[in-house]
Design a protein around this motif. Structure first.
Motif, PDB file in Angstrom:
ATOM      1  N   PRO A   1       0.851  -1.201   0.000  1.00 44.01           N
ATOM      2  CA  PRO A   1       0.000   0.000   0.000  1.00 44.01           C
ATOM      3  C   PRO A   1       0.881   1.243   0.000  1.00 44.01           C
ATOM      4  CG  PRO A   1       0.060  -1.003   2.175  1.00 44.01           C
ATOM      5  CD  PRO A   1       0.749  -1.958   1.258  1.00 44.01           C
ATOM      6  N   PRO A   2       0.464   2.297  -0.675  1.00 48.09           N
ATOM      7  CA  PRO A   2       1.273   3.524  -0.675  1.00 48.09           C
ATOM      8  C   PRO A   2       1.364   4.095   0.733  1.00 48.09           C
ATOM      9  CG  PRO A   2      -0.886   3.909  -1.655  1.00 48.09           C
ATOM     10  CD  PRO A   2      -0.774   2.441  -1.453  1.00 48.09           C
ATOM     11  N   PRO A   3       2.554   4.465   1.191  1.00 47.37           N
ATOM     12  CA  PRO A   3       2.685   5.034   2.533  1.00 47.37           C
ATOM     13  C   PRO A   3       2.020   6.401   2.617  1.00 47.37           C
ATOM     14  CG  PRO A   3       4.758   5.209   1.348  1.00 47.37           C
ATOM     15  CD  PRO A   3       3.843   4.390   0.489  1.00 47.37           C
ATOM     16  N   PRO A   4       1.679   6.844   3.825  1.00 47.60           N
ATOM     17  CA  PRO A   4       0.999   8.139   3.975  1.00 47.60           C
ATOM     18  C   PRO A   4       1.749   9.294   3.324  1.00 47.60           C
ATOM     19  CG  PRO A   4       0.904   6.920   6.034  1.00 47.60           C
ATOM     20  CD  PRO A   4       1.803   6.144   5.120  1.00 47.60           C
ATOM     21  N   ALA A   5       3.078   9.267   3.379  1.00 50.16           N
ATOM     22  CA  ALA A   5       3.844  10.367   2.791  1.00 50.16           C
ATOM     23  C   ALA A   5       3.679  10.418   1.276  1.00 50.16           C
ATOM     24  CB  ALA A   5       5.326  10.224   3.167  1.00 50.16           C
ATOM     25  N   LEU A   6       3.561   9.257   0.641  1.00 48.19           N
ATOM     26  CA  LEU A   6       3.354   9.240  -0.799  1.00 48.19           C
ATOM     27  C   LEU A   6       1.944   9.708  -1.145  1.00 48.19           C
ATOM     28  CD1 LEU A   6       4.576   8.600  -3.537  1.00 48.19           C
ATOM     29  CD2 LEU A   6       3.818   6.225  -3.266  1.00 48.19           C
ATOM     30  N   ILE A   7       0.982   9.346  -0.327  1.00 50.65           N
ATOM     31  CA  ILE A   7      -0.392   9.840  -0.515  1.00 50.65           C
ATOM     32  C   ILE A   7      -0.423  11.363  -0.413  1.00 50.65           C
ATOM     33  CG2 ILE A   7      -2.698   9.890   0.511  1.00 50.65           C
ATOM     34  CD1 ILE A   7      -2.187   7.342  -0.989  1.00 50.65           C
ATOM     35  N   ALA A   8       0.297  11.898   0.569  1.00 48.16           N
ATOM     36  CA  ALA A   8       0.341  13.357   0.733  1.00 48.16           C
ATOM     37  C   ALA A   8       0.964  14.023  -0.489  1.00 48.16           C
ATOM     38  CB  ALA A   8       1.128  13.706   1.989  1.00 48.16           C
ATOM     39  N   ALA A   9       2.031  13.414  -1.036  1.00 49.92           N
ATOM     40  CA  ALA A   9       2.658  13.978  -2.229  1.00 49.92           C
ATOM     41  C   ALA A   9       1.710  13.909  -3.418  1.00 49.92           C
ATOM     42  CB  ALA A   9       3.951  13.225  -2.533  1.00 49.92           C
ATOM     43  N   CYS A  10       0.927  12.838  -3.498  1.00 50.17           N
ATOM     44  CA  CYS A  10      -0.049  12.712  -4.586  1.00 50.17           C
ATOM     45  C   CYS A  10      -1.115  13.804  -4.497  1.00 50.17           C
ATOM     46  CB  CYS A  10      -0.700  11.325  -4.536  1.00 50.17           C
ATOM     47  SG  CYS A  10       0.284  10.009  -5.278  1.00 50.17           S
ATOM     48  N   ARG A  11      -1.567  14.073  -3.290  1.00 47.77           N
ATOM     49  CA  ARG A  11      -2.568  15.141  -3.133  1.00 47.77           C
ATOM     50  C   ARG A  11      -1.984  16.486  -3.549  1.00 47.77           C
ATOM     51  NH1 ARG A  11      -4.198  12.349   1.987  1.00 47.77           N
ATOM     52  NH2 ARG A  11      -6.084  11.174   1.477  1.00 47.77           N
ATOM     53  N   ALA A  12      -0.729  16.716  -3.204  1.00 47.34           N
ATOM     54  CA  ALA A  12      -0.074  17.966  -3.606  1.00 47.34           C
ATOM     55  C   ALA A  12       0.071  18.038  -5.123  1.00 47.34           C
ATOM     56  CB  ALA A  12       1.290  18.069  -2.932  1.00 47.34           C
ATOM     57  N   ALA A  13       0.350  16.905  -5.750  1.00 53.46           N
ATOM     58  CA  ALA A  13       0.473  16.880  -7.207  1.00 53.46           C
ATOM     59  C   ALA A  13      -0.861  17.192  -7.863  1.00 53.46           C
ATOM     60  CB  ALA A  13       0.989  15.512  -7.658  1.00 53.46           C
ATOM     61  N   GLN A  14      -1.935  16.618  -7.329  1.00 52.53           N
ATOM     62  CA  GLN A  14      -3.250  16.909  -7.884  1.00 52.53           C
ATOM     63  C   GLN A  14      -3.602  18.386  -7.750  1.00 52.53           C
ATOM     64  OE1 GLN A  14      -6.162  14.190  -6.188  1.00 52.53           O
ATOM     65  NE2 GLN A  14      -5.939  12.823  -7.958  1.00 52.53           N
ATOM     66  N   ALA A  15      -3.243  18.972  -6.609  1.00 49.24           N
ATOM     67  CA  ALA A  15      -3.511  20.402  -6.402  1.00 49.24           C
ATOM     68  C   ALA A  15      -2.719  21.241  -7.391  1.00 49.24           C
ATOM     69  CB  ALA A  15      -3.166  20.785  -4.965  1.00 49.24           C
ATOM     70  N   LEU A  16      -1.462  20.875  -7.625  1.00 47.22           N
ATOM     71  CA  LEU A  16      -0.637  21.612  -8.574  1.00 47.22           C
ATOM     72  C   LEU A  16      -1.196  21.486  -9.988  1.00 47.22           C
ATOM     73  CD1 LEU A  16       1.942  23.200  -9.270  1.00 47.22           C
ATOM     74  CD2 LEU A  16       3.162  21.003  -9.382  1.00 47.22           C
ATOM     75  N   ALA A  17      -1.644  20.295 -10.343  1.00 42.69           N
ATOM     76  CA  ALA A  17      -2.166  20.077 -11.687  1.00 42.69           C
ATOM     77  C   ALA A  17      -3.522  20.719 -11.894  1.00 42.69           C
ATOM     78  CB  ALA A  17      -2.261  18.575 -11.961  1.00 42.69           C
ATOM     79  N   GLY A  18      -4.202  21.072 -10.810  1.00 41.72           N
ATOM     80  CA  GLY A  18      -5.509  21.704 -10.923  1.00 41.72           C
ATOM     81  C   GLY A  18      -5.471  23.026 -11.655  1.00 41.72           C
ATOM     82  N   ALA A  19      -4.297  23.657 -11.635  1.00 37.82           N
ATOM     83  CA  ALA A  19      -4.138  24.931 -12.334  1.00 37.82           C
ATOM     84  C   ALA A  19      -3.604  24.739 -13.745  1.00 37.82           C
ATOM     85  CB  ALA A  19      -3.186  25.832 -11.541  1.00 37.82           C
ATOM     86  N   GLY A  20      -3.528  23.490 -14.202  1.00 41.09           N
ATOM     87  CA  GLY A  20      -2.990  23.190 -15.522  1.00 41.09           C
ATOM     88  C   GLY A  20      -1.668  22.454 -15.410  1.00 41.09           C
ATOM     89  N   ARG A  21      -1.252  21.873 -16.513  1.00 38.75           N
ATOM     90  CA  ARG A  21      -0.003  21.110 -16.510  1.00 38.75           C
ATOM     91  C   ARG A  21       1.156  22.015 -16.120  1.00 38.75           C
ATOM     92  NH1 ARG A  21       4.153  19.325 -20.434  1.00 38.75           N
ATOM     93  NH2 ARG A  21       4.700  17.131 -19.981  1.00 38.75           N
ATOM     94  N   PRO A  22       1.930  21.637 -15.081  1.00 39.24           N
ATOM     95  CA  PRO A  22       3.013  22.514 -14.654  1.00 39.24           C
ATOM     96  C   PRO A  22       4.146  22.562 -15.676  1.00 39.24           C
ATOM     97  CG  PRO A  22       3.091  20.439 -13.454  1.00 39.24           C
ATOM     98  CD  PRO A  22       1.809  20.440 -14.229  1.00 39.24           C
ATOM     99  N   ALA A  23       4.816  23.677 -15.744  1.00 40.21           N
ATOM    100  CA  ALA A  23       5.995  23.810 -16.585  1.00 40.21           C
ATOM    101  C   ALA A  23       7.117  22.948 -16.006  1.00 40.21           C
ATOM    102  CB  ALA A  23       6.427  25.276 -16.646  1.00 40.21           C
ATOM    103  N   PRO A  24       8.126  22.611 -16.821  1.00 43.59           N
ATOM    104  CA  PRO A  24       9.211  21.755 -16.325  1.00 43.59           C
ATOM    105  C   PRO A  24       9.851  22.253 -15.040  1.00 43.59           C
ATOM    106  CG  PRO A  24       9.341  21.923 -18.707  1.00 43.59           C
ATOM    107  CD  PRO A  24       8.260  22.858 -18.274  1.00 43.59           C
ATOM    108  N   LEU A  25      10.057  23.559 -14.915  1.00 38.45           N
ATOM    109  CA  LEU A  25      10.701  24.089 -13.712  1.00 38.45           C
ATOM    110  C   LEU A  25       9.799  23.922 -12.494  1.00 38.45           C
ATOM    111  CD1 LEU A  25      13.290  25.385 -12.748  1.00 38.45           C
ATOM    112  CD2 LEU A  25      12.243  27.640 -13.124  1.00 38.45           C
TER     113      LEU A  25
END
Length: 374
Positions: A56-80
């Protein structure tokens, strides 16, 4: 210790690094890696089942996934911005096993001619998963069964070993209506089973995909390694093309050799496959050429970012560098160990040629998700 590193076996080490210490990190396309990571987050966040059960994904990886979804909510992030995301939510750790670097191989999705019906040109069946096949949970032990078995057959007296490759090829499963496609020869079936998927160019003009649906549970053994050990092909000359050429030139010996690998893979057939979409890996998402990595699912969870650095041979000659951020999206019965990876090259013959040349030491750097604040 981080939950991500908790299953490292004895003798394995995890050395923290600065991102600046990772050669090739700054030059990578982090937005492309972010796309692969974000896609793998979906089944991790919604808890959907994966084909080949993993940690199962550890809690820290779940937290990173939630942050990724939040970042992607504004559109695909630039490489930087994508690079900044990984540098914010992860800490790189170089993984070694008994002081040795990692080991990289590669795999691909073959494209082969096939038929929906048996004929003189297509005599070799591809079999669907039998109804009496029981896949054992990771680490599950059944009294009376060899602990090395990862699946069994449900019989009148309980679970028993499933027929191995030689028995299946001799007809142990005949008469059950399991045939879902027919191939030209056993060597093509064998390679498809090793790779775990295939695209079929059907004799009636259609196309289909074979999707992994389970295996008989017997341990995998490498026939390429056996040929090298027996002096049939020099290690430096071993490639997928050389292996296939040997099997075609030695049909009787080739069949006997393939039967030494007792593992046998079953498939499902998909007739509606979008163009350009890779096969589904163990994580339940489509594999991406050059970004999907198969890992040991008993040690690492799916979705984990891993930076790899290796210098494999190239079909055009010499060696080329692979230094890029991958995402753990698949597994394999031969992918065993804390610093072991299998690189998905893509679909077709060209991908197969490249994949067959990769068997190299590599730097294996796991991006360990930062533990959430208490």
């Amino acid at each position: 210790m981080s939950a991500t590193l908790a299953r490292l076996p004895p003798g394995a080490s995890a050395t923290p690094l600065a991102f600046e210490a990772i050669s090739g990190w700054a030059a990578d396309d982090h937005a492309e890696a972010f796309d692969a990571f974000l896609e793998t987050c979906a089944p991790a966040l919604d808890g959907s089942a994966v084909l080949r059960a993993a940690l199962p994904p550890p809690p820290a990886l779940i937290a990173a996934c939630r942050a990724a979804q939040a970042l992607a909510g504004a559109g695909r992030p630039a490489p930087l911005a994508a690079r900044h995301f990984f540098e914010t939510y992860f800490i790189p750790h170089e993984i070694q096993n008994h002081g040795e670097p990692g080991f990289l191989t590669a795999y691909f999705e073959p494209e082969v001619p096939a038929s929906r019906v048996r004929s003189a040109d297509f005599p070799v069946p591809v079999l669907a998963r039998p109804s009496d096949l029981v896949t054992l949970a990771q680490g599950e032990r059944v009294a009376g069964l060899d602990p090395a078995l990862q699946a069994a057959r449900r019989g009148p007296a309980g679970l028993e070993p499933y027929p191995d490759r030689a028995a299946i090829w001799a007809g142990a499963l005949d008469g059950q209506g399991l045939e879902i496609a027919w191939l030209r020869n056993e060597a093509e079936l064998f390679i498809i089973q090793v790779q775990g998927s295939a695209r079929l160019a059907l004799a009636d003009g259609g196309t289909a995909r074979l999707v992994y649906s389970g295996r008989n549970g017997h341990p995998y053994s490498s026939i390429g390694r056996k040929l090298v050990e027996r002096g049939e092909i020099a290690l430096a000359d071993m490639s997928l093309e050389r292996l296939m050429a040997w099997l075609r030139a030695n049909p009787a010996r080739g069949r006997a050799l393939m039967e030494e690998n007792r593992s046998y893979v079953f498939f499902a057939r998909e007739d509606d496959i979008p163009a350009g979409i890779g096969p589904v890996g163990g994580a339940g998402v489509a594999l991406r050429a050059g970004r999907s990595l198969a890992i040991d699912r008993t040690i690492w969870p799916y979705g984990l970012p891993v930076f790899i650095d290796a210098n494999p041979l190239r079909p055009e000659g010499g060696r080329g560098r692979i230094a890029r951020l991958m995402v753990a999206q698949d597994t394999g019965s031969a992918i065993i160990g804390p610093a072991r990876g299998d690189y998905f090259m893509g679909t077709g013959a060209a991908a197969g040629t490249r994949a067959g040349l990769v068997r190299d030491a590599m730097r294996f750097v796991v991006l360990v998700p930062q533990e959430p604040a208490p």
